[in-house]
Design a protein around this motif. Sequence first.
Motif, PDB file in Angstrom:
ATOM      1  N   ARG A  39       0.682  -1.328  -0.206  1.00  0.00           N
ATOM      2  CA  ARG A  39       0.177   0.019   0.032  1.00  0.00           C
ATOM      3  C   ARG A  39       0.917   1.234  -0.003  1.00  0.00           C
ATOM      4  O   ARG A  39       0.451   2.434  -0.369  1.00  0.00           O
ATOM      5  N   ALA A  40       2.167   1.150   0.361  1.00  0.00           N
ATOM      6  CA  ALA A  40       2.948   2.278   0.621  1.00  0.00           C
ATOM      7  C   ALA A  40       3.875   2.561  -0.589  1.00  0.00           C
ATOM      8  O   ALA A  40       4.958   3.251  -0.492  1.00  0.00           O
ATOM      9  N   ALA A  41       3.540   1.692  -1.575  1.00  0.00           N
ATOM     10  CA  ALA A  41       4.404   1.823  -2.861  1.00  0.00           C
ATOM     11  C   ALA A  41       4.610   3.345  -3.412  1.00  0.00           C
ATOM     12  O   ALA A  41       5.859   3.507  -3.779  1.00  0.00           O
ATOM     13  N   ALA A  42       3.485   3.988  -3.270  1.00  0.00           N
ATOM     14  CA  ALA A  42       3.459   5.383  -4.003  1.00  0.00           C
ATOM     15  C   ALA A  42       4.496   6.302  -2.980  1.00  0.00           C
ATOM     16  O   ALA A  42       5.232   7.063  -3.604  1.00  0.00           O
ATOM     17  N   LEU A  43       4.426   6.068  -1.611  1.00  0.00           N
ATOM     18  CA  LEU A  43       5.194   6.905  -0.914  1.00  0.00           C
ATOM     19  C   LEU A  43       6.792   6.492  -0.979  1.00  0.00           C
ATOM     20  O   LEU A  43       7.676   7.353  -0.951  1.00  0.00           O
ATOM     21  N   SER A  44       6.958   5.161  -1.095  1.00  0.00           N
ATOM     22  CA  SER A  44       8.340   4.709  -1.267  1.00  0.00           C
ATOM     23  C   SER A  44       8.818   5.165  -2.520  1.00  0.00           C
ATOM     24  O   SER A  44      10.159   5.713  -2.702  1.00  0.00           O
ATOM     25  N   ALA A  45       7.958   5.225  -3.542  1.00  0.00           N
ATOM     26  CA  ALA A  45       8.511   5.856  -5.006  1.00  0.00           C
ATOM     27  C   ALA A  45       8.941   7.362  -4.784  1.00  0.00           C
ATOM     28  O   ALA A  45       9.859   7.567  -5.384  1.00  0.00           O
ATOM     29  N   LEU A  46       8.178   8.009  -4.017  1.00  0.00           N
ATOM     30  CA  LEU A  46       8.581   9.412  -3.907  1.00  0.00           C
ATOM     31  C   LEU A  46       9.775   9.519  -3.231  1.00  0.00           C
ATOM     32  O   LEU A  46      10.581  10.429  -3.277  1.00  0.00           O
ATOM     33  N   GLY A  47      10.119   8.743  -2.023  1.00  0.00           N
ATOM     34  CA  GLY A  47      10.956   8.724  -1.264  1.00  0.00           C
ATOM     35  C   GLY A  47      12.422   8.698  -2.138  1.00  0.00           C
ATOM     36  O   GLY A  47      13.550   9.140  -2.278  1.00  0.00           O
TER      37      GLY A  47
END
Length: 292
Positions: free
Chosen positions: A276-284
């Motif tokens: 579920r945190a794929a988008a946050l991880s990508a932004l990081g």
Amino acid sequence: MPDTRLEAWRGLIDAELERALDLDDSPPRLRAAMRHAVLLGGKRMRPLLVLASGALFDADDEALLSAAVAVELIHAYSLVHDDLPSMDDDALRRGQPTVHVAFDEATAVLAGDALQSLAFDVLTRAAVDPASAVELVRTLARASGAAGMCGGQALDVDATGSRESVDLRALERLHAMKTGALIRASVRMGALCGRADADALARLDRFADALGLAFQVRDDILDIEADTAQLGKTAGKDAEQDKATFPSLIGLDASKARLSALVGEMDDALAGFGERAAALSALGRLAVERNH
């Protein structure tokens, strides 16, 4: 692999920013300066963080967009004022003349003031319950003020020209306020729109704290390794102004090692959220791997 949602979200953010800046009842020159500050590019990192964090909790899209636009307007106002002759005195931003160069200094001050006011106007329209609305406003106000972004800028002004008086702990505090506070608020506001619980907010705060510091370490490295055309702003300004930076305090290699360690902290903070945190991880990853 980049999250495919990011480009779609960026388009939504840009459209909402355009709509927010359609201020027909404002003086044309002021309106033009505000649009110049916001609509001529930008990574949109902070509003994207709002949407990515909210997506963890299936938050309402309309509420998220209001919060995202508000955060980006605050960020834009801070850049307008940061570029002023009395601050960093920069002539380029995003490859374009800064607002005080394209218009004049008084207009730049007023444009920044108006963008800040507009941010809270937009935020009050967020489709959330009254308690969440108050918390959103409080979060953004605290991150923007004396204990956050403005306070960090004050510390930066005090340290400019006297970097020998700044140690690593003081530098990290400075950037946790100047850069990190608004990044942390962005992540938290998305989660608040989704009514995240205290445990989730704490984990996201840890992610955002690491991300905010990583963003600044990468900025400091780029100021050394990139050129003006690549950055879209004047390269080498930190050394020219005798600013305290991570490379000037601990060296370039140690700064890169610190950046790598912060990536590990971000990954650890998000681990419990799974895919579920794929988008946050990508932004990081984008924040620490960017070249401008």
